[in-house]
Design a protein around this motif. Structure first.
Motif, PDB file in Angstrom:
ATOM      1  N   ASP A 322      97.911  47.581   4.524  1.00 40.49           N
ATOM      2  CA  ASP A 322      98.085  46.368   3.728  1.00 40.49           C
ATOM      3  C   ASP A 322      98.731  46.665   2.373  1.00 40.49           C
ATOM      4  O   ASP A 322      98.333  46.119   1.334  1.00 40.49           O
ATOM      5  N   PRO A 324     102.359  46.758  -0.007  1.00 37.93           N
ATOM      6  CA  PRO A 324     103.539  45.890  -0.106  1.00 37.93           C
ATOM      7  C   PRO A 324     104.781  46.533   0.518  1.00 37.93           C
ATOM      8  O   PRO A 324     105.086  47.708   0.287  1.00 37.93           O
ATOM      9  N   ARG A 412     106.289  36.445   6.283  1.00 40.18           N
ATOM     10  CA  ARG A 412     105.230  37.147   5.565  1.00 40.18           C
ATOM     11  C   ARG A 412     104.132  37.504   6.575  1.00 40.18           C
ATOM     12  O   ARG A 412     103.529  36.618   7.185  1.00 40.18           O
ATOM     13  N   LYS A 414     100.818  40.119   6.556  1.00 35.22           N
ATOM     14  CA  LYS A 414     100.044  40.970   5.649  1.00 35.22           C
ATOM     15  C   LYS A 414     100.810  41.055   4.329  1.00 35.22           C
ATOM     16  O   LYS A 414     101.156  40.025   3.762  1.00 35.22           O
ATOM     17  N   ARG A 415     101.137  42.253   3.825  1.00 37.04           N
ATOM     18  CA  ARG A 415     101.915  42.389   2.576  1.00 37.04           C
ATOM     19  C   ARG A 415     103.395  42.624   2.847  1.00 37.04           C
ATOM     20  O   ARG A 415     104.163  42.944   1.939  1.00 37.04           O
TER      21      ARG A 415
END
Length: 456
Positions: A322, A324, A412, A414-415
């Motif tokens: 998780d 970015p 989008r 999760k991150r």
């Protein structure tokens, strides 16, 4: 308080259409002046990734993209002012035809009062070239045409016919010979990347420099009056260290190379440490808090990407943790389950995002759009020759510059943020900081007007 100014000769290389030889002429001229010990700062109009790579190698200086809508007037003004403080000459290569687009190359030249040289491929015409240039000169009264550079000129007699037909107010600045050794190789998204053909480019730069010198272009340059460049009255806001202590892994190799230098600079100005890695050859990720998978040519290296199971596993583990990830265009294709190349061969990709990518013919999507992200709007553009099918419901779409239809999908998971859009980070640093931040709530969710000042 007096606004700082700097004076420097400048020339805007424009054309009536794409494919006339603008980059060939700009690169050859930059190399010619560089060989004479001059400092030449080159800019490229619009959101182009490939031409700046070529021009940076030719000039030996970084090349920034300037677009009044995507970057904003204040940003462009600051870049011109900074260049004028250090350069002996500023060159600007236009995009498409000089009046094409909103804003156009002519808009940029008019705003900063930069004289324009028209490059025209004159193969198959003579006096008609003079007529076309005369029409361009008379189309607007707020631009200054310095003259014509006749490209692909067949002979001395060919040159004489063109020059004799030109009005006295439009000089023939130079006539480039019709020589395949001068032109730059292309592929489906534009010119071939500089890093792939570096030695070949060197030979073409030197040949172009010699041809332009023999054509007498230096005499025309010596007659240019310096242009006064003024720093923006509203200085660009100081960038806050919103990414202090963060490390961002950036994919960079032959498959992923569509990166604005301005984006890298901004991330570092916000305090981020950048670690570059190659999905083609590396077996593991660098130690990092976030990933950026930019655009490029994954379709040309799809089998190598598929075969690098260690890297695929490393990125999948990063996603599962998780953390970015921003994936743009080619990065989006890499994140899908499969990618089918131009030979109709399907390759396994990362599988972070449901869907299948496939290359298609010469036609594709392009245009300026604003990415409507939860973190805030960020301007950018799309340009691709592929399609993605079977993807999940997007969280939003790009907002087109001048058309009401929805733009590129924004996904989008999760991150992971994935889209065909290439984002211009300086347009909204706060939104970008939130995208890459481990704790996005720490960054202000606002639009940075000090960085935009863009034409609406």
């Amino acid at each position: 308080m007096t606004t700082p100014t700097a004076r420097c000769p400048a020339l805007f290389i424009a054309a009536p259409a794409s494919g006339q030889g603008k980059t060939t002429v700009t690169a050859g001229l930059a190399r010619l002046l560089r060989n004479q010990g001059k400092v030449v700062r080159v800019f490229k109009t619009g959101p182009d990734y490939l031409d700046p790579q070529i021009l940076a190698q030719a000039s030996g200086q970084p090349v920034d993209q300037l677009d009044l809508w995507m970057a904003g007037e204040a940003y462009c003004r600051q870049r011109f002012y900074d260049a004028a403080c250090e350069a002996d000459l500023i060159l600007v290569e236009g995009a498409m035809g000089l009046f094409d687009g909103e804003p156009s190359s002519a808009d940029l030249a008019a705003l900063f009062d930069i004289p324009m040289a028209i490059v025209m491929d004159v193969k198959g015409m003579a006096q008609t070239a003079a007529a076309l240039v005369s029409g361009l000169v008379g189309f607007r009264d707020d631009i200054h045409i310095a003259g014509l550079i006749a490209n692909a000129c067949g002979s001395q007699r060919h040159r004489e016919l063109i020059e004799g037909a030109l009005p006295s107010t439009i000089p023939l600045l130079a006539a480039m010979p019709r020589d395949p050794a001068l032109s730059l190789p292309e592929r489906h998204l534009g010119l071939v990347q500089a890093a792939e053909i570096r030695e070949d480019l060197e030979a073409r730069f030197e040949a172009g420099a010699k041809a332009l010198e023999a054509a007498g272009l230096l005499d025309a340059l010596s007659a240019l009056s310096p242009v006064t460049f003024t720093a923006p009255q509203e200085q660009l806001a100081a960038v806050k260290p919103l990414l202090e202590g963060h490390t961002i892994g950036v994919a960079r190799d032959a498959a992923f190379s569509f990166v604005y230098q301005a984006n890298l600079d901004l991330l570092e100005q916000m305090g981020a440490t950048l670690r570059f890695f190659s999905p083609l050859t590396d077996s593991r990720l660098p130690e990092c808090d976030a990933l950026w998978l930019p655009g490029g040519y994954p379709e040309l290296h799809a089998q190598t990407l598929a075969d690098n199971g260690a890297m695929r596993s490393a990125i999948e583990a990063f996603y599962r943790a998780d953390k970015p990830i921003l994936a743009e265009c080619g990065g989006l294709l890499y994140c899908l389950e499969t990618l089918t190349d131009y030979d109709d061969i399907t390759h396994t990709m990362l599988g972070l995002l449901p869907g299948q990518g496939a290359m298609r013919g010469r036609r594709g999507c392009q245009g300026m759009q604003t990415a409507e992200l939860p973190e805030g709007p960020v301007r950018g553009h799309a340009h691709h020759r592929s399609m993605a099918e079977g993807t999940p419901e997007p969280i939003g779409h790009g907002r087109r510059q001048r058309h009401p239809a929805p733009g590129e999908a924004i996904y989008r998971q999760k991150r992971l943020t994935a889209t065909y859009l290439h984002l211009f980070f300086p347009n909204n640093p706060y939104a970008v900081a939130r995208l890459f931040s481990v704790s996005p709530a720490c960054c202000e969710p606002q639009h940075s007007e000090a960085f935009t000042h863009a034409t609406q």
